[in-house]
Scaffold this motif. Structure first.
Motif, mmCIF file in Angstrom:
data_model
loop_
_atom_site.group_PDB
_atom_site.id
_atom_site.type_symbol
_atom_site.label_atom_id
_atom_site.label_comp_id
_atom_site.label_asym_id
_atom_site.label_seq_id
_atom_site.Cartn_x
_atom_site.Cartn_y
_atom_site.Cartn_z
ATOM 1 N N VAL A 184 0.851 -1.197 0.000
ATOM 2 C CA VAL A 184 0.000 0.000 0.000
ATOM 3 C C VAL A 184 0.884 1.243 0.000
ATOM 4 C CG1 VAL A 184 -1.907 -1.126 1.206
ATOM 5 C CG2 VAL A 184 -0.095 0.027 2.537
ATOM 6 N N THR A 185 0.263 2.380 -0.295
ATOM 7 C CA THR A 185 1.013 3.640 -0.280
ATOM 8 C C THR A 185 0.995 4.212 1.137
ATOM 9 O OG1 THR A 185 -0.920 5.032 -0.654
ATOM 10 C CG2 THR A 185 0.162 4.082 -2.611
ATOM 11 N N PRO A 186 1.931 5.125 1.413
ATOM 12 C CA PRO A 186 1.905 5.792 2.724
ATOM 13 C C PRO A 186 0.568 6.475 2.997
ATOM 14 C CG PRO A 186 4.033 6.115 1.695
ATOM 15 C CD PRO A 186 3.159 5.429 0.671
ATOM 16 N N ALA A 187 -0.028 7.078 1.979
ATOM 17 C CA ALA A 187 -1.326 7.742 2.188
ATOM 18 C C ALA A 187 -2.386 6.721 2.565
ATOM 19 C CB ALA A 187 -1.737 8.494 0.932
ATOM 20 N N GLU A 188 -2.347 5.578 1.879
ATOM 21 C CA GLU A 188 -3.366 4.552 2.153
ATOM 22 C C GLU A 188 -3.256 4.024 3.578
ATOM 23 O OE1 GLU A 188 -3.936 2.790 -2.393
ATOM 24 O OE2 GLU A 188 -2.437 1.905 -1.047
ATOM 25 N N MET A 189 -2.030 3.970 4.118
ATOM 26 C CA MET A 189 -1.864 3.414 5.467
ATOM 27 C C MET A 189 -1.849 4.516 6.538
ATOM 28 S SD MET A 189 0.686 0.290 6.566
ATOM 29 C CE MET A 189 2.088 1.278 7.078
ATOM 30 N N SER A 190 -2.225 5.749 6.149
ATOM 31 C CA SER A 190 -2.229 6.809 7.168
ATOM 32 C C SER A 190 -3.531 7.633 7.087
ATOM 33 C CB SER A 190 -0.995 7.696 7.004
ATOM 34 O OG SER A 190 -0.927 8.283 5.704
ATOM 35 N N TRP A 191 -3.471 8.804 6.500
ATOM 36 C CA TRP A 191 -4.643 9.695 6.588
ATOM 37 C C TRP A 191 -5.878 9.146 5.878
ATOM 38 C CZ3 TRP A 191 -6.797 11.791 2.165
ATOM 39 C CH2 TRP A 191 -5.988 11.816 1.012
ATOM 40 N N LYS A 192 -5.656 8.334 4.840
ATOM 41 C CA LYS A 192 -6.833 7.824 4.134
ATOM 42 C C LYS A 192 -7.670 6.863 4.984
ATOM 43 C CE LYS A 192 -5.380 8.543 -0.649
ATOM 44 N NZ LYS A 192 -5.120 7.917 -1.987
ATOM 45 N N ILE A 193 -7.069 6.323 6.022
ATOM 46 C CA ILE A 193 -7.861 5.467 6.928
ATOM 47 C C ILE A 193 -8.047 6.124 8.297
ATOM 48 C CG2 ILE A 193 -7.278 3.306 5.781
ATOM 49 C CD1 ILE A 193 -5.175 2.849 7.994
ATOM 50 N N GLY A 194 -7.747 7.414 8.395
ATOM 51 C CA GLY A 194 -8.070 8.111 9.635
ATOM 52 C C GLY A 194 -6.932 8.319 10.624
ATOM 53 N N VAL A 195 -5.703 8.111 10.173
ATOM 54 C CA VAL A 195 -4.571 8.407 11.047
ATOM 55 C C VAL A 195 -4.352 9.926 11.083
ATOM 56 C CG1 VAL A 195 -2.068 8.159 11.334
ATOM 57 C CG2 VAL A 195 -3.465 6.181 10.662
ATOM 58 N N ASP A 196 -4.205 10.486 12.279
ATOM 59 C CA ASP A 196 -4.020 11.934 12.411
ATOM 60 C C ASP A 196 -2.553 12.340 12.418
ATOM 61 O OD1 ASP A 196 -6.868 13.069 12.980
ATOM 62 O OD2 ASP A 196 -6.696 11.231 14.169
ATOM 63 N N VAL A 197 -1.753 11.542 13.119
ATOM 64 C CA VAL A 197 -0.311 11.804 13.149
ATOM 65 C C VAL A 197 0.407 10.482 12.914
ATOM 66 C CG1 VAL A 197 1.640 12.630 14.505
ATOM 67 C CG2 VAL A 197 -0.597 13.724 14.763
ATOM 68 N N CYS A 198 1.304 10.487 11.946
ATOM 69 C CA CYS A 198 1.994 9.261 11.543
ATOM 70 C C CYS A 198 3.500 9.419 11.705
ATOM 71 C CB CYS A 198 1.668 8.960 10.074
ATOM 72 S SG CYS A 198 2.518 7.495 9.444
ATOM 73 N N VAL A 199 4.110 8.409 12.322
ATOM 74 C CA VAL A 199 5.566 8.387 12.396
ATOM 75 C C VAL A 199 6.079 7.525 11.255
ATOM 76 C CG1 VAL A 199 7.570 7.696 13.763
ATOM 77 C CG2 VAL A 199 5.559 8.715 14.886
ATOM 78 N N PHE A 200 6.866 8.149 10.389
ATOM 79 C CA PHE A 200 7.454 7.450 9.233
ATOM 80 C C PHE A 200 8.907 7.153 9.608
ATOM 81 C CE2 PHE A 200 9.531 7.988 4.903
ATOM 82 C CZ PHE A 200 9.042 6.810 4.363
ATOM 83 N N GLY A 201 9.130 5.932 10.064
ATOM 84 C CA GLY A 201 10.423 5.576 10.632
ATOM 85 C C GLY A 201 11.515 5.369 9.604
ATOM 86 N N GLY A 202 12.725 5.758 9.986
ATOM 87 C CA GLY A 202 13.882 5.533 9.133
ATOM 88 C C GLY A 202 14.983 4.761 9.834
#
Lengths: 347, 347, 347, 347
Positions: A184-202
């Motif tokens: 899935v895309t980052p958008a699909e696994m975050s705001w598109k399903i209702g995530v408000d704040v997402c930590v994108f780990g590196g």
């Protein structure tokens, strides 16, 4: 045969090269430089969120604690799994950063169920000011026990949060591993399903120490900026955080690295299963939890394998102990084969 | 002609080389690796303090706030200069990390006098529980206005602290510049004169982002370790902090870099003085505070100089404004000469 | 038939009389007056602890939170029951006062078992700085579910705490009810069995709002004094707290009041048991938790009884719901008889 | 001749009578009782603020710290006088309750000037996230040095706050004394001139320990309620706070008491002035700051007067020392006359 953690491997060459490129002449401090601005823009593009506020911090604990502090008042509580990193491995950082908020543990395992989450929030709804105010729901993807929530499972959890009007935090220390696993895309696994704040780990996926916090409501940006500075996580020489993230985003390196780690995980699960070894996590990305008799653990380690075991290696040889294997991007297939051979030999 | 800050220049080649060397294979996380242990030992040796607890953190604010939190209870107060970095430039980080302690400002300028310090502490002694408990004295060396305390001045301040039984914190973001300027050893400028916790800065002197906190009483070590983790400043891939510090210590690179920066500072002071420009700081390391008419500032900047000015560049051309010049290790003598020529031309 | 809480009844006449006596002329503020000093001495005598530090605060939450803040660092954790008042009914006050400490819940019911406490502490011992530092064990006597720990049960819990070198906090909001029930002295139920800080409650046992915090190690006194003032719980007109406590101590009024409340509790348990009603708490002081069908609860309340029920009164009449009866000192035997008659009638 | 403080006198009879009246039968806890609700309504009426949120707390420090915590984020700063009670006499309570906010002191004396306030706020505007976010302006009326701001002076200060979009907190520990002195209504001295949160003090004006916090924007009510509970200032037996305030409001007792105290203050100022004694505060309510030679202070105290003196009574007899006289409601004119006679005799 090093499977101790994904924070123990080296960083890929492009990261060092990017640092070297960035190390040229003068640049404004504190994130005002062009590279830092550009990297933030790229993350907005990656998340299809042109208005998102994006910030870089050096550790996952900082990313989580700062995000939660923006979502939870000091008299509130955060809902999370009993094995969530924010509860078990951050030495009260969420409590510290929030100014004294609680964590309310949702009964069950590493994957919260919507039923348990709903019941737990509802139970906290009953005490008025005698209990804390209901705060954010924190979801860890990949979980601390190696499982990957399906998109449906994530949607079910965020739906519960929304039913109660609560914000959602996604602890994405292994966001890349999950996104690749679920394709899935980052958008699909975050705001598109209702995530408000997402930590994108590196950090766990090949960087020296950089996490991006993506806040989809820009109204929360100012608070985050002051909290980050107050917490001493605003780097003066910010370009060196940005340079790592630049390399990570270039040519989807983040997907490439996660893909490698996940493949090793799959190789391990298949090999262990074929060997009749019990694997605990029924889904997986780059971590495998499995059982072996203590004697077998000793033999496999004697053969050169490094990994974490729950319980002491001293004791009855036939007692079953759970082990954890974590593959970072740099693990080679040969290392996995060697490990599986050692398990066979020990069997 | 870039004199905006010492956090804006590049890092020297040995730092990148050390990072590259460290980026080899697996190493235990969270500072348990051999390189991290070795670097801590080298710092103990450098400070002639075999029992000291030594920790690396990525920012100066983290180093100061963690150190102060170990020295000051939440119901206490820290004594410092009105222009101290901990008061003016850390967005309440000391208040946050200490859990709500105050900063009590010692009247005067950037260099506290023992008389003013004594009077301020004495005044705080009078209110019992209605006022805060007296806490540590925090000294900034080099000061935020570019001055370098003499050894006698430092001894006089620590003596006052000891008279009241108070611990001493040294904000050494520019420790190297001061040590080189005074031609003293780290031990001479810290525990030998009564400093309890010393910040040995690296970031402003050529590292990407590493400061060492040196705690001379090892009984304070455990608290620092928990506070560092809780504050999200314990790096999982700690080797990349250690590698920078390793390069910094190798062949006294830290002294070499500070020496270069200080020399440029001296060149500026001499040139400006010869040009009849008023220089504010009567001692200096790598920073110079000076006055020029607004019009001259505009002309010098138009000629390509970058530096900070107090006040707007819009206004009467003949009004005097204070400017700040900061030399990092990489500033070339030619850049200083060009700047001085521009000042002359603007005169 | 008012059994809603022991914070809802009136105060006995001696308390008002003592306030009136104390309201004469001038007295020094902030606890420096003779009455306040005398009351502290009386409590030291009552607890057979001549060196103890004794402080009065207006609420039980203040007493608990201040005590815990002195026993637990911000990076620590407090061990308590999942239904402890400090966890369920103080809106993060312990987290706030401690500066962000955690509460670690000991699995089980309102009475912690030494086995569960030991296992929980041991589990927290394994994570180094990734988890919190182990802090105090907090015991609630009488428990929030109406049970009274036996002296042996208390000794078993404090023994576990001591095995790990952890201090013990006793939440004694209903200390008097427990001491009367067990027929022990305050000393026997506190420092003699290893309690380090004891809350000697007055509010739930007939005072307007006063609790005494008894700290057996005077070395902790100064910290408490600063924390109390900082938390805004140091009364300027302290004599009005002291006067209430004076009346409470005079002629063992505290024992008399608790004895009355406990007797009503016994009357309720006996009556309900005879009526075949299930009573949850197997021991009791002044609180009884019991089951009735929803319809019976409705009928009893319609008859004039006031008490708390878990769950809504709307629903199937035959569904069993748990109710809580709390007797304060002023409940009359007739009120209990009337309640029991109403239960019979509803049966 | 007791002029040490207005927290040292007795409470007037109506307060005890009201407590006795309130001590009848059962009432719901935590402020849900009819008396508590009624008292809140009366305060809304008194302040002509039907929508205001009104809360009772037992101490002035609690009232101030809770109010400021609702107005200032942990990364913000509060603007106040260098002698403000919140800075000098609350042992870091505002820092604690706010979670680490700063207090920025406005240069000058006890009465802030709009010019100094404007300059101080403007100076804090310049550092972005490196300095704290600008927070509320806190005004103390009557000031800690006995002066009463005129209505024009108050308007000038609130106007500056509004220019910067900052909220205004009024520390009204002596609100009654000021309102009587200025002959204004509570509304006129609060929301009508731009005060956002007002502390309506009772303790220094004859109550045992009750202050009302009046929040004119009801949107801030929920936060206050959670913060009050978390801070352990929500009384279970709330009726005993309400009863005191009921008596205070009945027949304008609060004005009557303040009027008495102010009259004694006027009597003192006139007498001292006639005696040629220097009085520091050029306006006054119930406090007088004055100079006498040390020898005269000794003589007056030997004659039976009690009050606070700045500096030791041991030393040269002719050295001038400042003394503070505070009149509570119960001071008799004869006591003032006796004091003035003692001053004359000592002259």
């Amino acid at each position: 045969m090093f499977f101790a953690s994904d924070n123990s491997g080296p960083v890929p060459a492009p990261v060092l090269e990017s640092l070297t490129r960035a190390n040229d002449g003068y640049s404004i401090g504190y994130g005002g430089d062009a590279l830092s601005q550009d990297v933030a823009d790229r993350i907005r593009t990656l998340f299809e969120a042109p208005d998102a506020a994006v910030y870089l911090v050096p550790t996952g604990t900082a990313a989580n604690a700062l995000a939660l502090a923006c979502l939870c008042p000091p008299y509130g509580t955060v809902f999370c799994s009993p094995v969530a990193h924010i509860h078990e491995d951050e030495c009260n950082a969420p409590e510290f950063y929030s100014g004294g908020a609680k964590l309310t543990l949702v009964p069950g395992g590493d994957r919260m169920t919507p039923e348990a989450l709903r019941a737990t929030i509802a139970a906290e709804e009953t005490r008025g000011v005698h209990g804390p105010l209901r705060g954010p729901v924190s979801i860890t993807q990949v979980t601390e026990r190696g499982n990957v929530y399906s998109m449906d499972e994530l949607r079910a959890l965020t739906a519960v949060a929304k039913d109660f009007g609560l914000p959602v935090h996604l602890d994405g220390a292994r966001f890349a591993n999950a996104a690749v696993k679920l394709d899935v895309t980052p958008a699909e696994m975050s705001w598109k399903i209702g995530v408000d704040v997402c930590v994108f780990g590196g950090t766990k996926n090949g960087l020296m120490g950089v996490e991006a916090v993506v806040i989809f409501d820009p109204a929360r940006a100012q608070e985050f900026e002051f909290r980050r500075k107050r917490a001493a996580h605003l780097f003066s020489k910010h370009r060196y955080l940005a340079a790592q993230m630049e390399a990570y985003l270039q040519n989807d390196l983040w997907r490439d690295l996660a893909g490698r780690a996940n493949s090793r995980g799959t190789q391990l699960v298949q090999g262990l299963t074929q060997a009749g070894v019990r694997v605990h996590n029924d889904t997986h990305a780059n971590m495998v939890f499995f059982d072996l008799p203590r004697g077998a653990h000793r033999a496999v380690m004697a053969a050169g394998a490094t990994y974490h075991v729950w319980g002491s290696l001293d004791g009855p040889a036939d007692e079953m102990l759970m082990g954890r294997l974590v593959c970072d991007w740099s693990v080679q297939p040969e290392a996995v084969s060697a490990f599986l051979a050692a398990v066979q030999a020990a069997g």
